[in-house]
Design a protein around this motif. Structure first.
Motif, PDB file in Angstrom:
ATOM      1  N   HIS A  73       6.270   8.620   9.279  1.00  0.00           N
ATOM      2  CA  HIS A  73       7.343   7.770   8.766  1.00  0.00           C
ATOM      3  C   HIS A  73       8.265   7.336   9.901  1.00  0.00           C
ATOM      4  O   HIS A  73       8.640   8.145  10.764  1.00  0.00           O
ATOM      5  CB  HIS A  73       8.151   8.513   7.702  1.00  0.00           C
ATOM      6  CG  HIS A  73       8.966   7.615   6.832  1.00  0.00           C
ATOM      7  ND1 HIS A  73      10.204   7.157   7.206  1.00  0.00           N
ATOM      8  CD2 HIS A  73       8.704   7.066   5.613  1.00  0.00           C
ATOM      9  CE1 HIS A  73      10.694   6.378   6.248  1.00  0.00           C
ATOM     10  NE2 HIS A  73       9.804   6.304   5.272  1.00  0.00           N
ATOM     11  N   LYS A  74       8.624   6.061   9.907  1.00  0.00           N
ATOM     12  CA  LYS A  74       9.397   5.492  11.006  1.00  0.00           C
ATOM     13  C   LYS A  74      10.809   6.054  11.089  1.00  0.00           C
ATOM     14  O   LYS A  74      11.398   6.096  12.176  1.00  0.00           O
ATOM     15  CB  LYS A  74       9.464   3.969  10.865  1.00  0.00           C
ATOM     16  CG  LYS A  74       8.097   3.291  10.948  1.00  0.00           C
ATOM     17  CD  LYS A  74       8.210   1.790  10.728  1.00  0.00           C
ATOM     18  CE  LYS A  74       6.832   1.136  10.787  1.00  0.00           C
ATOM     19  NZ  LYS A  74       6.895  -0.332  10.538  1.00  0.00           N
ATOM     20  N   GLN A  75      11.381   6.502   9.971  1.00  0.00           N
ATOM     21  CA  GLN A  75      12.756   6.991   9.973  1.00  0.00           C
ATOM     22  C   GLN A  75      12.837   8.511   9.926  1.00  0.00           C
ATOM     23  O   GLN A  75      13.526   9.129  10.737  1.00  0.00           O
ATOM     24  CB  GLN A  75      13.525   6.387   8.796  1.00  0.00           C
ATOM     25  CG  GLN A  75      13.689   4.875   8.893  1.00  0.00           C
ATOM     26  CD  GLN A  75      14.490   4.311   7.735  1.00  0.00           C
ATOM     27  OE1 GLN A  75      14.793   5.012   6.778  1.00  0.00           O
ATOM     28  NE2 GLN A  75      14.831   3.033   7.806  1.00  0.00           N
ATOM     29  N   THR A  76      12.140   9.125   8.991  1.00  0.00           N
ATOM     30  CA  THR A  76      12.248  10.576   8.822  1.00  0.00           C
ATOM     31  C   THR A  76      11.399  11.354   9.806  1.00  0.00           C
ATOM     32  O   THR A  76      11.685  12.517  10.089  1.00  0.00           O
ATOM     33  CB  THR A  76      11.851  10.981   7.389  1.00  0.00           C
ATOM     34  OG1 THR A  76      10.450  10.666   7.180  1.00  0.00           O
ATOM     35  CG2 THR A  76      12.681  10.220   6.370  1.00  0.00           C
ATOM     36  N   GLY A  77      10.325  10.726  10.313  1.00  0.00           N
ATOM     37  CA  GLY A  77       9.433  11.422  11.230  1.00  0.00           C
ATOM     38  C   GLY A  77       8.427  12.322  10.529  1.00  0.00           C
ATOM     39  O   GLY A  77       7.603  12.964  11.187  1.00  0.00           O
ATOM     40  N   LYS A  78       8.474  12.392   9.210  1.00  0.00           N
ATOM     41  CA  LYS A  78       7.516  13.221   8.473  1.00  0.00           C
ATOM     42  C   LYS A  78       6.124  12.595   8.531  1.00  0.00           C
ATOM     43  O   LYS A  78       5.979  11.380   8.546  1.00  0.00           O
ATOM     44  CB  LYS A  78       7.962  13.380   7.019  1.00  0.00           C
ATOM     45  CG  LYS A  78       9.228  14.215   6.851  1.00  0.00           C
ATOM     46  CD  LYS A  78       9.563  14.415   5.392  1.00  0.00           C
ATOM     47  CE  LYS A  78      10.780  15.311   5.225  1.00  0.00           C
ATOM     48  NZ  LYS A  78      11.106  15.541   3.799  1.00  0.00           N
ATOM     49  N   VAL A  79       5.112  13.445   8.541  1.00  0.00           N
ATOM     50  CA  VAL A  79       3.733  12.979   8.646  1.00  0.00           C
ATOM     51  C   VAL A  79       3.005  13.254   7.333  1.00  0.00           C
ATOM     52  O   VAL A  79       3.080  14.353   6.783  1.00  0.00           O
ATOM     53  CB  VAL A  79       3.001  13.667   9.815  1.00  0.00           C
ATOM     54  CG1 VAL A  79       1.551  13.193   9.888  1.00  0.00           C
ATOM     55  CG2 VAL A  79       3.721  13.366  11.121  1.00  0.00           C
ATOM     56  N   ARG A  80       2.281  12.240   6.874  1.00  0.00           N
ATOM     57  CA  ARG A  80       1.551  12.342   5.609  1.00  0.00           C
ATOM     58  C   ARG A  80       0.062  12.136   5.853  1.00  0.00           C
ATOM     59  O   ARG A  80      -0.339  11.292   6.645  1.00  0.00           O
ATOM     60  CB  ARG A  80       2.080  11.266   4.649  1.00  0.00           C
ATOM     61  CG  ARG A  80       1.511  11.312   3.240  1.00  0.00           C
ATOM     62  CD  ARG A  80       2.369  10.443   2.325  1.00  0.00           C
ATOM     63  NE  ARG A  80       2.395   9.055   2.726  1.00  0.00           N
ATOM     64  CZ  ARG A  80       1.799   8.069   2.037  1.00  0.00           C
ATOM     65  NH1 ARG A  80       1.120   8.330   0.939  1.00  0.00           N
ATOM     66  NH2 ARG A  80       1.887   6.820   2.447  1.00  0.00           N
ATOM     67  N   THR A 114       0.810  -1.214   0.000  1.00  0.00           N
ATOM     68  CA  THR A 114       0.000   0.000   0.000  1.00  0.00           C
ATOM     69  C   THR A 114       0.847   1.269   0.000  1.00  0.00           C
ATOM     70  O   THR A 114       0.316   2.366  -0.160  1.00  0.00           O
ATOM     71  CB  THR A 114      -0.908   0.027   1.245  1.00  0.00           C
ATOM     72  OG1 THR A 114      -0.074   0.051   2.424  1.00  0.00           O
ATOM     73  CG2 THR A 114      -1.805  -1.201   1.285  1.00  0.00           C
ATOM     74  N   GLY A 115       2.173   1.091   0.173  1.00  0.00           N
ATOM     75  CA  GLY A 115       3.034   2.260   0.285  1.00  0.00           C
ATOM     76  C   GLY A 115       3.067   2.827   1.685  1.00  0.00           C
ATOM     77  O   GLY A 115       3.699   3.862   1.937  1.00  0.00           O
ATOM     78  N   GLU A 116       2.393   2.148   2.618  1.00  0.00           N
ATOM     79  CA  GLU A 116       2.316   2.626   3.998  1.00  0.00           C
ATOM     80  C   GLU A 116       3.086   1.712   4.959  1.00  0.00           C
ATOM     81  O   GLU A 116       2.954   1.840   6.171  1.00  0.00           O
ATOM     82  CB  GLU A 116       0.850   2.720   4.430  1.00  0.00           C
ATOM     83  CG  GLU A 116      -0.004   3.601   3.530  1.00  0.00           C
ATOM     84  CD  GLU A 116      -1.483   3.551   3.868  1.00  0.00           C
ATOM     85  OE1 GLU A 116      -1.819   2.919   4.895  1.00  0.00           O
ATOM     86  OE2 GLU A 116      -2.301   4.103   3.121  1.00  0.00           O
ATOM     87  N   GLU A 117       3.875   0.811   4.390  1.00  0.00           N
ATOM     88  CA  GLU A 117       4.556  -0.183   5.226  1.00  0.00           C
ATOM     89  C   GLU A 117       5.591   0.447   6.173  1.00  0.00           C
ATOM     90  O   GLU A 117       5.862  -0.084   7.243  1.00  0.00           O
ATOM     91  CB  GLU A 117       5.244  -1.224   4.340  1.00  0.00           C
ATOM     92  CG  GLU A 117       4.300  -2.207   3.667  1.00  0.00           C
ATOM     93  CD  GLU A 117       3.515  -1.595   2.511  1.00  0.00           C
ATOM     94  OE1 GLU A 117       2.473  -2.147   2.122  1.00  0.00           O
ATOM     95  OE2 GLU A 117       3.957  -0.534   1.996  1.00  0.00           O
TER      96      GLU A 117
END
Length: 216
Positions: free
Chosen positions: A77-84, A39-42
């Motif tokens: 995001h688990k690494q960057t911390g950015k929120v989508r 899904t691109g959300e993994e």
């Protein structure tokens, strides 16, 4: 009459073949293999998941148009911390909103309706970046409030992170400049071997002139 009753009795005593096991095995015509669905959300963790209905403002028609009804998610995001922010239609799973929550993003209540709110975003739901004005409507005031508070909190957090990075970058640059200036000063204060040799020869010549003058 007797024969009729006898025939009826024979039919009742005759075994039924409906559930008889013939031992035959039927192989499937087509063998289906499991396919991994992505899904691109993994690599993201959901921090908000609410049912809602999304609208976009059509500038040409000067009206709101329904984009889809489904579930809106905020994914970190688990690494960057950015929120989508991602929203899919409930039946077709088609993406109707897909953009990052940026520090400049602000969400406001829509027209006095405490179940709806609006915001601007550069969206990528259609495969290309578009400036959109979205309106989202929830089933309850509590869900709308939770959505607005979460968006505001994330935007402020992202802004603080960027400011810290900028401050660190500026401090590193100033430190680098100060180090370079110090090196330049040290280099300017140093005498080259040629200059030292020239200075020594000049002192010797002056000494010889003094000795010659005193002897005369």
């Amino acid at each position: 009459m007797a024969s009729t009753e006898g025939d009826h009795r024979e039919e009742e005593e005759a075994p039924h073949n409906e559930d008889e096991d013939t031992g035959a095995q039927v192989a499937p015509i087509v063998k289906l293999e499991e396919v991994a669905v992505t899904t691109g959300e993994e690599d993201e963790d959901p921090i908000l998941d609410l049912k809602s209905k999304l609208y976009r403002f059509d500038k040409e028609g000067n009206q709101w148009k329904e984009r889809g009804a489904g579930t809106v998610k905020l994914l970190k995001h688990k690494q960057t911390g950015k929120v989508r922010l991602v929203m899919r239609q409930s039946k077709t799973l088609k993406i109707c909103a897909n953009h990052f929550v940026l520090p400049t993003m602000s969400v406001q209540e829509h027209g006095g309706n405490d179940k709806s709110c609006v915001w601007h975003a550069t969206d990528f739901a259609d495969g290309e970046l578009k400036d959109e004005l979205f309106c989202i409507r929830f089933g309850s005031v509590e869900n709308c409030k939770a959505f607005m508070e979460m968006i505001t909190e994330i935007a402020e957090s992202q802004k603080a992170t960027e400011e810290n990075k900028e401050a660190t970058s500026t401090a590193d640059l100033l430190e680098k400049l100060s180090v370079e200036e110090k090196k330049t000063e040290d280099k300017a204060g140093e005498e080259t071997p040629a200059a030292k040799e020239k200075e020594s020869k000049t002192e010797d010549a002056e000494k010889e002139v003094e000795e010659s003058a005193s002897s005369t």
